[in-house]
Design an enzyme around this catalytic site. Structure first.
Site, mmCIF file in Angstrom:
data_model
loop_
_atom_site.group_PDB
_atom_site.id
_atom_site.type_symbol
_atom_site.label_atom_id
_atom_site.label_comp_id
_atom_site.label_asym_id
_atom_site.label_seq_id
_atom_site.Cartn_x
_atom_site.Cartn_y
_atom_site.Cartn_z
ATOM 1 N N TYR A 69 -42.416 -38.358 -6.089
ATOM 2 C CA TYR A 69 -42.576 -36.984 -5.616
ATOM 3 C C TYR A 69 -41.636 -36.013 -6.606
ATOM 4 C CZ TYR A 69 -38.245 -36.520 -3.389
ATOM 5 O OH TYR A 69 -36.670 -36.448 -3.085
ATOM 6 N N PHE A 79 -35.608 -28.560 -6.821
ATOM 7 C CA PHE A 79 -34.605 -28.963 -6.027
ATOM 8 C C PHE A 79 -34.527 -30.416 -5.896
ATOM 9 C CE2 PHE A 79 -38.242 -28.227 -2.964
ATOM 10 C CZ PHE A 79 -38.247 -29.490 -2.235
ATOM 11 N N ASP A 80 -35.651 -31.199 -6.052
ATOM 12 C CA ASP A 80 -35.498 -32.735 -5.947
ATOM 13 C C ASP A 80 -36.588 -33.425 -6.396
ATOM 14 O OD1 ASP A 80 -34.039 -35.112 -5.164
ATOM 15 O OD2 ASP A 80 -34.870 -34.981 -3.053
ATOM 16 N N ILE A 99 -39.524 -35.146 6.999
ATOM 17 C CA ILE A 99 -39.615 -33.642 7.483
ATOM 18 C C ILE A 99 -41.076 -33.817 8.120
ATOM 19 C CG2 ILE A 99 -37.898 -32.697 6.164
ATOM 20 C CD1 ILE A 99 -40.163 -31.832 4.238
ATOM 21 N N TYR A 125 -37.469 -27.321 6.522
ATOM 22 C CA TYR A 125 -35.856 -27.531 7.114
ATOM 23 C C TYR A 125 -35.524 -26.193 7.816
ATOM 24 C CZ TYR A 125 -35.425 -31.642 4.156
ATOM 25 O OH TYR A 125 -35.436 -32.802 3.347
ATOM 26 N N PHE A 142 -44.525 -29.819 -3.005
ATOM 27 C CA PHE A 142 -44.106 -31.056 -3.350
ATOM 28 C C PHE A 142 -45.648 -31.671 -4.108
ATOM 29 C CE2 PHE A 142 -41.721 -30.888 0.578
ATOM 30 C CZ PHE A 142 -40.708 -31.492 -0.010
#
Length: 582
Positions: A69, A79-80, A99, A125, A142
């Site tokens: 992902y 962010f990731d 999540i 979150y 995502f």
């Protein structure tokens, strides 16, 4: 990464039907941060922007998945990313480990499917965020690609892609197999193939030499069969994976072609394909056999054929001249029989194989056509086809001159020679080495008009070398009919009287009474004796030559004439020789 902040955000308790309804609603809303009414998103928004053509299974709650992902904010800032770590996410879906938005977004996904997920804050979150990484109340985006999915309840999945028309046996535990394979991960990434090594993968089944899933997937397989075998990781390499090519918790897909299978306890397998009628004799150890064959591997690959050389394979049976399995498989065969002989490798060429056509541990299949066989001690086989039309008091014996018709063939029916092709009967003096020994023997004892079948072994025919039109070591089949027979003469005689010879033989020979007998007078006298029935010449010979030989024997000084001193009967010569020996 992406584990739930608190248990309240998990999706573990949702029923499957409710989950599916939520997914349908999410797809229907499309992309965007707001609901159709302009308010905040209530659920995950799913865009399926790449859907594979086939989807054998979809992600369900409780499945274990592996995926890549990229995670970004609405402005595109990343962010990731699992790609940055070069490590897939491997986790169970729907049990609170992710999540809630990711849990929901992965449901129903297919391997190799690509989705874009928009996760509202309350499914991500929330109002807390992740310090230093995700601000409070952030909507998350995502891009996900699913690479693997399995469940602890999974078993090995077997699909038959090609089933051979003939299946001589199926794989069982403790069998030794040879097979080719292509190995891939569930997303199609290749990790290994036997084809690149130029040889099959050879191993025992059910003995712990293979991963458990392959042990199971090979069972019941036929030589020549193609299968697709899907193995969950707990029946493959599990949590550790294997080297750098098989990651942890990876499902494996094998496309397998089974080449052959045998068991160390196997014996030679025989299958009669064609049995000629009237089999009166079967091959035993010590027999010499001529046969044709096609030799193939269990998958049908031809490795040798006697037909390609246009020559039979000739050998002794049961004497160790051929592989043990063939030695066994040929015994008990009939002439003209066609049989299939399946030989396990321990009775063939073993673990090493031979040459470049028979690999190690290969099962061999021979389709054999037995042409003929014999034993070095075999006599001529004589079978009376029809007796003489009249009572027979005298039969052919050595020295007799005979005339006969014959047909000669090999035992497989191949015609070689026939006197009928020449119109006239064959002529021979028995016992004079004018014909092969077996035919000479078979003609002896015949009556005029009798018909016989003779089976002549090669040591009484043309031997190992054969003759023009006759293969080496061939058994010959004759059908003969005796047309006529003339009494022979004693050994060494060219002419005999039916009664006592004239008292004064020289005077009878000396026609002009000049005291010497030239060839012309000698010939005239002998011919007169024959025509008057007083004597006879050796049958089957040119009379002129026979008379010339007789004259030469009597003309002892070779001056072209016989005198009274030179003339001696053979019986007198033989008597003198006896006295000399005494």
């Amino acid at each position: 990464m992406f584990r739930a902040v608190s248990p309240s955000h998990t999706f573990l308790g949702l029923p499957l039907l409710q989950l599916l309804l939520l997914l349908v609603q999410a797809v229907g809303r499309g992309l965007g941060r707001a609901s159709p009414a302009g308010g905040p998103l209530e659920d995950v928004v799913i865009e399926r922007y790449h859907i594979p053509r086939t989807c054998p299974r979809e992600v369900q709650m409780g499945d274990f998945v592996r995926y890549h992902y990229n995670g970004t904010f609405e402005d595109g800032k990343k962010f990731d990313s699992s790609y940055d770590r070069s490590t897939l996410v491997a986790i169970v879906v729907g049990v609170g480990r992710l999540i809630t938005g990711m849990d929901r977004g992965l449901m129903g996904m297919c391997v190799n499917e690509r989705r874009r997920l928009i996760v509202p804050p309350h499914l991500g979150y929330g109002s807390i965020g992740v310090a230093g990484l995700i601000p409070p109340d952030a909507t998350l985006y995502f891009d996900v690609v699913l690479l693997d999915v399995w469940n602890k309840a999974d078993t090995v999945q077997v699909s038959t892609l090609l089933h051979p028309a003939h299946c001589p046996r199926m794989v069982q535990d403790s069998d030794f197999v040879r097979y080719h394979y292509n190995g891939t991960l569930l997303d199609g990434t290749a990790f290994d193939t036997s084809y690149s090594r130029g040889g099959t993968y050879d191993t025992y089944v059910g003995s712990g030499w293979l991963i458990k899933g392959m042990d199971q997937g090979l069972l019941g397989m036929c030589p020549g069969e193609r299968r697709k075998i899907i193995i969950p990781p707990f029946l493959a390499y599990g949590e550790k994976g294997y080297g750098t090519v098989i990651p942890p918790q990876a499902s494996l897909v094998f496309h397998v072609l089974l080449i052959d299978v045998h068991n160390p306890k196997d014996t030679v397998q025989l299958e009669t394909l064609e049995l000629p009628p009237g089999c009166v004799r079967r091959a035993v150890a010590g027999d010499f056999m001529r046969y044709h064959y096609n030799g193939s591997l269990m998958d049908g690959t031809l490795f040798d054929s006697s037909y390609s050389r246009n020559h039979t394979y000739n050998t002794y049976v049961g004497q160790g001249y051929i592989i043990p399995g063939m030695d066994q498989g040929l015994q008990g065969a009939c002439m003209g029989e066609r049989r299939r002989i399946t030989i396990p490798p321990h009775l063939a060429y073993g673990e090493n194989g031979t040459g470049d056509k028979i690999p190690g541990s290969a099962v061999l299949i021979f389709d054999v056509h037995v042409i003929d066989f014999h034993n070095p001690g075999d006599p001529v086989e004589i079978k009376i086809l029809s007796p003489p039309p009249e009572t027979c008091n005298e039969t052919a014996k050595p020295g007799d001159f005979v005339r006969y018709h014959y047909n000669c063939s090999l035992l497989d029916g191949t015609k070689l020679f026939s006197s009928h092709d020449y119109g006239d009967p064959q002529e021979a003096t028995l016992g004079a080495n004018k014909v092969i020994e077996g035919l000479d023997t078979g003609l002896q004892g015949m009556c005029v008009g009798e018909r016989r079948q003779l089976v002549v072994p090669p040591h009484l025919a043309h031997g190992e070398s054969g003759a023009r039109g006759v293969p080496g070591s061939a058994v010959l089949l004759f059908a003969v009919e005796l047309v006529s027979r003339e009494e022979g003469l004693p050994t060494g005689y060219l002419f005999v009287w039916h009664e006592d010879p004239p008292a004064d033989l020289f005077e009878g020979l000396d026609l002009n009474k000049d005291g010497e007998v030239p060839l012309e007078e000698f010939s005239t006298f002998i011919k007169a004796q024959v025509s008057e029935g007083k004597g006879r010449l050796m049958p089957g010979q040119d009379p002129e030559k026979t008379i010339a030989d007789m004259f030469q024997n009597q003309d002892r000084n070779q001056d072209g004439k016989i005198t009274v001193e030179e003339l001696k009967l053979k019986s007198d010569e033989d008597q003198e020789r006896v006295h000399e020996e005494l």
